[in-house]
Design a protein around this motif. Structure first.
Motif, short mmCIF file in Angstrom:
data_model
loop_
_atom_site.label_atom_id
_atom_site.label_comp_id
_atom_site.label_asym_id
_atom_site.label_seq_id
_atom_site.Cartn_x
_atom_site.Cartn_y
_atom_site.Cartn_z
N ASP A 160 7.21 28.57 27.50
CA ASP A 160 6.40 28.24 28.67
C ASP A 160 6.03 26.76 28.66
O ASP A 160 5.77 26.21 27.59
CB ASP A 160 5.07 29.03 28.66
CG ASP A 160 5.28 30.53 28.74
OD1 ASP A 160 6.42 30.97 29.02
OD2 ASP A 160 4.29 31.27 28.51
N THR A 161 5.98 26.17 29.83
CA THR A 161 5.37 24.85 29.93
C THR A 161 4.11 24.96 30.78
O THR A 161 4.15 25.54 31.88
CB THR A 161 6.35 23.83 30.55
OG1 THR A 161 7.34 23.51 29.57
CG2 THR A 161 5.64 22.55 30.96
N LEU A 162 3.03 24.43 30.24
CA LEU A 162 1.77 24.43 30.99
C LEU A 162 1.63 23.13 31.76
O LEU A 162 2.04 22.07 31.27
CB LEU A 162 0.60 24.61 30.03
CG LEU A 162 0.51 26.06 29.55
CD1 LEU A 162 0.88 26.16 28.11
CD2 LEU A 162 -0.87 26.63 29.81
N VAL A 163 1.05 23.24 32.95
CA VAL A 163 0.96 22.07 33.83
C VAL A 163 -0.45 21.97 34.40
O VAL A 163 -0.97 22.94 34.95
CB VAL A 163 1.96 22.20 35.00
CG1 VAL A 163 1.75 21.10 36.01
CG2 VAL A 163 3.39 22.19 34.49
N ASP A 164 -1.05 20.81 34.24
CA ASP A 164 -2.28 20.49 34.96
C ASP A 164 -1.82 19.95 36.32
O ASP A 164 -1.38 18.81 36.42
CB ASP A 164 -3.07 19.44 34.17
CG ASP A 164 -4.28 18.91 34.92
OD1 ASP A 164 -4.42 19.24 36.13
OD2 ASP A 164 -5.07 18.17 34.33
N LEU A 165 -1.92 20.80 37.34
CA LEU A 165 -1.32 20.45 38.62
C LEU A 165 -1.95 19.19 39.21
O LEU A 165 -1.29 18.40 39.88
CB LEU A 165 -1.45 21.62 39.61
CG LEU A 165 -0.48 21.58 40.79
CD1 LEU A 165 0.95 21.73 40.32
CD2 LEU A 165 -0.81 22.64 41.83
N SER A 166 -3.24 18.99 38.93
CA SER A 166 -3.92 17.84 39.52
C SER A 166 -3.42 16.52 38.91
O SER A 166 -3.62 15.46 39.46
CB SER A 166 -5.44 17.96 39.33
OG SER A 166 -5.75 17.87 37.95
N ALA A 167 -2.79 16.60 37.75
CA ALA A 167 -2.36 15.37 37.07
C ALA A 167 -0.85 15.19 37.08
O ALA A 167 -0.35 14.13 36.69
CB ALA A 167 -2.85 15.38 35.62
N ILE A 168 -0.10 16.19 37.53
CA ILE A 168 1.35 16.19 37.26
C ILE A 168 2.06 15.05 37.99
O ILE A 168 2.99 14.44 37.44
CB ILE A 168 1.99 17.56 37.59
CG1 ILE A 168 3.39 17.65 37.02
CG2 ILE A 168 2.03 17.82 39.10
CD1 ILE A 168 3.46 17.67 35.54
N ARG A 169 1.63 14.73 39.19
CA ARG A 169 2.36 13.68 39.91
C ARG A 169 2.17 12.32 39.25
O ARG A 169 3.10 11.54 39.11
CB ARG A 169 1.93 13.65 41.38
CG ARG A 169 2.55 14.84 42.14
CD ARG A 169 2.51 14.62 43.63
NE ARG A 169 1.14 14.62 44.13
CZ ARG A 169 0.80 14.26 45.36
NH1 ARG A 169 1.72 13.84 46.21
NH2 ARG A 169 -0.45 14.30 45.74
N SER A 170 0.94 12.03 38.85
CA SER A 170 0.73 10.73 38.21
C SER A 170 1.43 10.67 36.85
O SER A 170 1.94 9.62 36.45
CB SER A 170 -0.75 10.40 38.07
OG SER A 170 -1.38 11.37 37.30
N LEU A 171 1.51 11.80 36.15
CA LEU A 171 2.24 11.80 34.87
C LEU A 171 3.73 11.57 35.08
O LEU A 171 4.37 10.81 34.36
CB LEU A 171 2.03 13.13 34.14
CG LEU A 171 0.69 13.33 33.43
CD1 LEU A 171 0.60 14.75 32.88
CD2 LEU A 171 0.52 12.32 32.31
N LEU A 172 4.28 12.23 36.09
CA LEU A 172 5.72 12.05 36.36
C LEU A 172 6.04 10.61 36.78
O LEU A 172 7.13 10.12 36.51
CB LEU A 172 6.18 13.02 37.46
CG LEU A 172 6.36 14.48 37.03
CD1 LEU A 172 6.50 15.39 38.24
CD2 LEU A 172 7.58 14.62 36.12
N ASP A 173 5.07 9.96 37.40
CA ASP A 173 5.31 8.58 37.85
C ASP A 173 4.95 7.54 36.79
O ASP A 173 5.09 6.34 37.02
CB ASP A 173 4.49 8.30 39.13
CG ASP A 173 5.00 9.14 40.29
OD1 ASP A 173 6.19 9.53 40.25
OD2 ASP A 173 4.22 9.42 41.23
N ASP A 174 4.45 8.01 35.65
CA ASP A 174 4.03 7.09 34.59
C ASP A 174 5.27 6.60 33.82
O ASP A 174 6.03 7.40 33.27
CB ASP A 174 3.08 7.86 33.64
CG ASP A 174 2.45 6.94 32.61
OD1 ASP A 174 3.14 6.01 32.14
OD2 ASP A 174 1.28 7.15 32.28
#
Lengths: 322, 540
Positions: free
Chosen positions: A133-147
């Motif tokens: 499983d991968t857990l995702v903090d949905l509120s942070a995922i876009r900024s993490l992907l763009d980091d």
């Protein structure tokens, strides 16, 4: 050519392989919370929780029976320990325990890519990969992907697994949650996505239902690669602690630390030491202090100045109006 | 109490007030004087020991970054490209083609006890352009005895058919199992999932073995041979067993070096880690110094795993790896700084330097601390603006100066290109900016030899003889300071080691020739002996 057993007694049967659940996800994605949920649910028997996230073994104290040689014995028959550097040696050792666990839950490091770990447990003697499983903090995922520094790792964490468990979506506006989910599905269209129920925050203080002022959009004021600056705010009235926490949390995108001494609006006679780090406000008695002041340390002057203005107008002065 | 006096041809002190002397006077293990003999005689009765009268004395060398793995790795067969000397003094010539590799393995196989496997180390594929080490090459040595060749990076191994069959490699689905065009394993196993099959089957654990007393004795022996009197094991587990082993070993009066182990912070939850260091510090004595903490952020440039800023690698589109999320490093810096401990932080690439400078800036803004001496280790690609930030923070550097020799040619042609090679290991910039710095070897990655490291910092010659970045070359005197007082400063031990000044421990390296006068290059100067606390050391 392989050497085969010829004659003599047959070899001892291999014990059943240890069924393994992999929990992946970036730092702060909720892996430890998930582990506590699994312990609480009680469906796992004789399980070993192996933690590799460079942090505290943050298991709810009520479950801990004993602590021996770095292993926490839990009162439901399970155990928990941290990875000590060499995962290979540790897996060999666990397999050779006199009473090996039936099930292993591995909390992977926040920078681990799932695929190599999945292959490791598929192939390693004595283990069998049950699920990843991968857990995702949905509120942070876009900024993490763009980091730039970590985006590729977060991408692979989403891509490699069959199950994605999404959390921290409750406070997101609908549009933002949909957009984040679309990013995830674009990376891994085949994964099953489950929405985790909200988790009650650890109650350090009464959680307020009061409406908070609408704070500035600090994300827009934050500039990448800004220099670190600090501001000292001298306070001349007690502070509304809930508002203070709400404001500091809203500014977390640029605020690194806040610390100081203040009086609470609820108990203005007592001086308190305040320490804020991302997501956590700690208060402790500080009777020796005389003056109220708060030091704010963050990235970039515009954002920090906006924070100071809010602090002076909406957190301190609003007390005087009452 | 008698004073022992060692006359010398010349004595360099690294003390700017009294840079040279003619003899060393020792009392109670400390430097009493480096004055002329007549002056020393005023201080009490003297016993004159003439054994070093025609030699040159210097402060004992301080190696600020190496690993106790050096003490165990020589149990296995060396297959590196460059010549190296084992702790027992044996010269192992570098092996540079397939035939030489096979020949060395065959010779070792002949001496191998029955039922044992043959393990080799140090093979560096970046020097073998085109041809790959594979199972066929190893099968020609023996298809039956298991042969395991660890590559220099420790992230890859090559094995023969005996190993492939024993662990059933063909049936496994792992990306790290390299296969040929017919889908057969070539023998190369990359990264943990594939290598675990071998470690697990044969019960191999190099790092556990590096904590044993035997490994420490070998490690010290190798250090002593090269003139080192203080050695840093910069990635120690600090397990109960490792601490007990270090206490027992260093308590031996004949143990020839002072040992400085650093906690491997990534093995510990920060609260428990700082507590462990504090507990260990209670056992500190003259020859064992706990108190420093190591954080390893990125990988190595030659393995394409260091984190680089633009324009990245020449031959690789992807960037290197982080060993933990950058936020974890950031939080660890805050924690250990607040705990009052000294940090040594592995930062090879300029992106790794960047995130650590940000973390240190925050820590020092929040919790100012005079003379903290947090040290950035390796800093191979640190930029000029980052160097200025290091100075502004009061941090130190420990620079991987001999890397120029071992991988400089590779960095120019395959990893970094010409321009960034001019600033590799920028010792002259560190000196110009007044940043306290040492230079180091990182054994067993490169040989334990401070004089050779100093030679590299002075000449900046690569293995092919090219000079890379002459603007960053430092003088002999500066290089010698970097392997003595400079390294001592990075360890926060310059109050007791690093120079020969009254009151400091009389740790001395005795050289055959004068390193500042004469024609011999620094790497050609022989180490004759060492003294620890004024006492000539022997093989432990």
């Amino acid at each position: 050519m392989r050497l085969c057993w010829e004659g003599g007694p047959p070899p001892m049967p291999e014990p059943a392989p240890i069924d393994t659940l992999l929990l992946c996800g970036f730092l702060g994605s909720g892996k430890t919370t998930r582990i506590n949920q699994l312990i609480r649910a009680g469906r796992l028997r004789n399980a070993l929780f192996l933690i590799n996230d460079f942090g505290t073994l943050n298991i709810d104290a009520e479950w801990i029976d004993a602590r021996e040689d770095g292993v926490l014995r839990l009162n439901n028959g399970c155990a928990c320990c941290g990875i000590s550097g060499n995962l290979s040696a540790q897996l060999t050792e666990i397999r050779r325990w006199p009473g090996p666990p039936e099930c292993l839950v591995l909390e992977a490091s926040g920078v681990a890519r799932p695929r190599p770990l999945m292959q490791l447990f598929d192939a390693a003697r004595g283990y069998r990969l049950g699920r990843a499983d991968t857990l995702v903090d949905l509120s942070a995922i876009r900024s993490l992907l763009d980091d730039d520094a970590v985006g590729d790792i977060v991408h692979d964490q989403l891509r490699d697994v069959g199950h994605i468990l999404v959390s921290r979506y409750h406070a997101m506006p609908g549009g933002a949650a949909d957009a984040a989910l679309e990013r995830i599905k674009a990376i891994n269209p085949h994964a099953r996505v489950d929405w985790l129920p909200p988790v009650a925050p650890p109650c350090r203080r009464q959680v307020s239902r009061r409406a908070m002022p609408s704070w500035p959009d600090f994300a827009r004021l934050a500039k990448p690669a800004s220099s670190i600056v600090s501001r000292t705010v001298h306070l001349d009235a007690p502070v509304d602690i809930e508002r203070l926490e709400s404001l500091l949390d809203a500014a977390r995108v640029l605020l690194l630390r806040a610390k100081g001494m203040l009086r609470s609006h609820d108990a203005p006679a007592d001086m308190l030491a305040v320490q804020w780090t991302a997501g956590e406000l700690r208060l402790s008695p500080l009777p020796s202090a005389r003056h109220q002041a708060l030091v704010l340390i963050g990235k970039g002057e515009p954002g920090l100045d906006a924070l100071v203005t809010c602090l002076e107008t909406a957190v301190v002065n609003q007390n005087r109006e009452k | 109490m008698n004073i022992t006096v060692y006359p010398a041809r010349r004595l360099y002190t690294m003390n700017p007030s009294q840079p040279t002397g003619e003899c060393l006077a020792v009392r109670d293990g400390r430097v009493l004087s480096v004055a002329p003999l007549d002056e020393i005689k005023r201080l009490g009765d003297v016993v004159i020991d003439e054994r070093y009268a025609d030699k040159v004395m210097m402060p004992g060398f301080v190696e600020g970054h190496s690993h106790a793995l050096e003490g165990i790795i020589w149990d296995y067969v060396y297959l590196g490209w460059f010549d190296k000397i084992a702790p027992d003094g044996t010269l192992w010539a570098g092996v540079r083609d397939a035939g030489s590799i096979q020949q060395r393995l065959r010779r070792s196989l002949a001496a191998l006890p029955v039922d044992q496997r043959l393990i080799a180390w140090g093979f560096d594929p970046i020097y073998f352009d085109g041809a790959r080490l594979d199972k066929r090459l190893l099968d020609a040595v023996s298809p039956e005895v298991p042969i395991i060749v660890m590559h220099a990076s420790l992230h890859v191994m090559t094995v023969n058919s005996a190993v492939i069959d024993a662990i059933q490699v063909s049936e496994k689905q792992i990306d790290g199992i390299v296969r040929d065009s017919t889908d057969q394993p070539t023998g190369e196993l990359q990264e943990l999932p594939a290598m675990h099959l071998v470690f697990d089957h044969y019960g191999i654990d190099f790092f556990e073995a590096a904590s044993t007393p035997r490994a420490l004795v070998q490690y010290a022996r190798a250090a002593r041979r090269e003139g080192i009197t203080t050695i840093t094991d910069l990635l120690n587990p600090l397990s109960e067993k490792a601490i007990a082993s270090m206490r027992a070993t260093t308590a031996d009066p004949d143990f020839p070096v002072r040992l400085v182990p650093a906690l491997n912070a990534l093995d510990w939850e920060p609260g428990a880690g700082s507590e462990r260091v504090r507990q260990a510090m209670r056992h500190n004595h003259d020859k064992l110094h706990f108190g420093i903490v190591k954080i390893v952020t990125d990988g190595a440039i030659q393995n394409f795993t260091a984190r680089l800023m633009w324009p990245g690698y020449l031959e690789m589109a992807s960037n290197g790896v982080w060993n933990a999320p950058p936020q974890v490093f950031h939080d660890m810096v805050q924690h250990y700084h607040q705990a009052g401990l000294q940090l040594h932080i592995h930062t090879n690439g300029d992106e790794a330097v960047e995130i650590i400078l940000e973390a240190l800036e925050e820590a020092l803004t929040l919790w100012p601390r005079p003379d903290h001496r947090h040290t950035l280790q390796h800093v191979q690609l640190i930029r000029q603006d980052q160097l200025r930030r290091v100075r502004a923070l009061g941090a130190c550097l420990n620079i991987f100066a001999n890397h120029i020799y071992y991988w400089g040619d590779i960095h120019r042609t395959r990893t970094l290109g010409f321009d960034r090679c001019q600033r590799l290991e920028p010792t002259a910039s560190a000196e110009r900016l007044g940043i306290p710095f040492g230079i180091h070897c990182d054994a067993p990655v490169t040989p334990l030899s401070p004089l050779f490291t100093a030679h590299c910092a002075h000449t900046r010659e690569t293995a092919s003889g090219e000079v890379l970045g002459s603007a960053e070359a430092i003088s002999r005197a500066c290089a010698l300071e970097a392997i003595t007082l400079g390294a001592a400063r990075t360890l926060h031990l310059d109050h007791c080691i690093g120079s020969l000044e009254p009151g400091k421990w009389a740790d001395v390296t005795v050289l055959d020739d004068d390193p500042l006068q004469g024609d011999k290059s620094l790497k050609e100067i022989g180490v004759h002996a060492t003294l620890l606390g004024g006492r000539p050391t022997t093989h432990a």
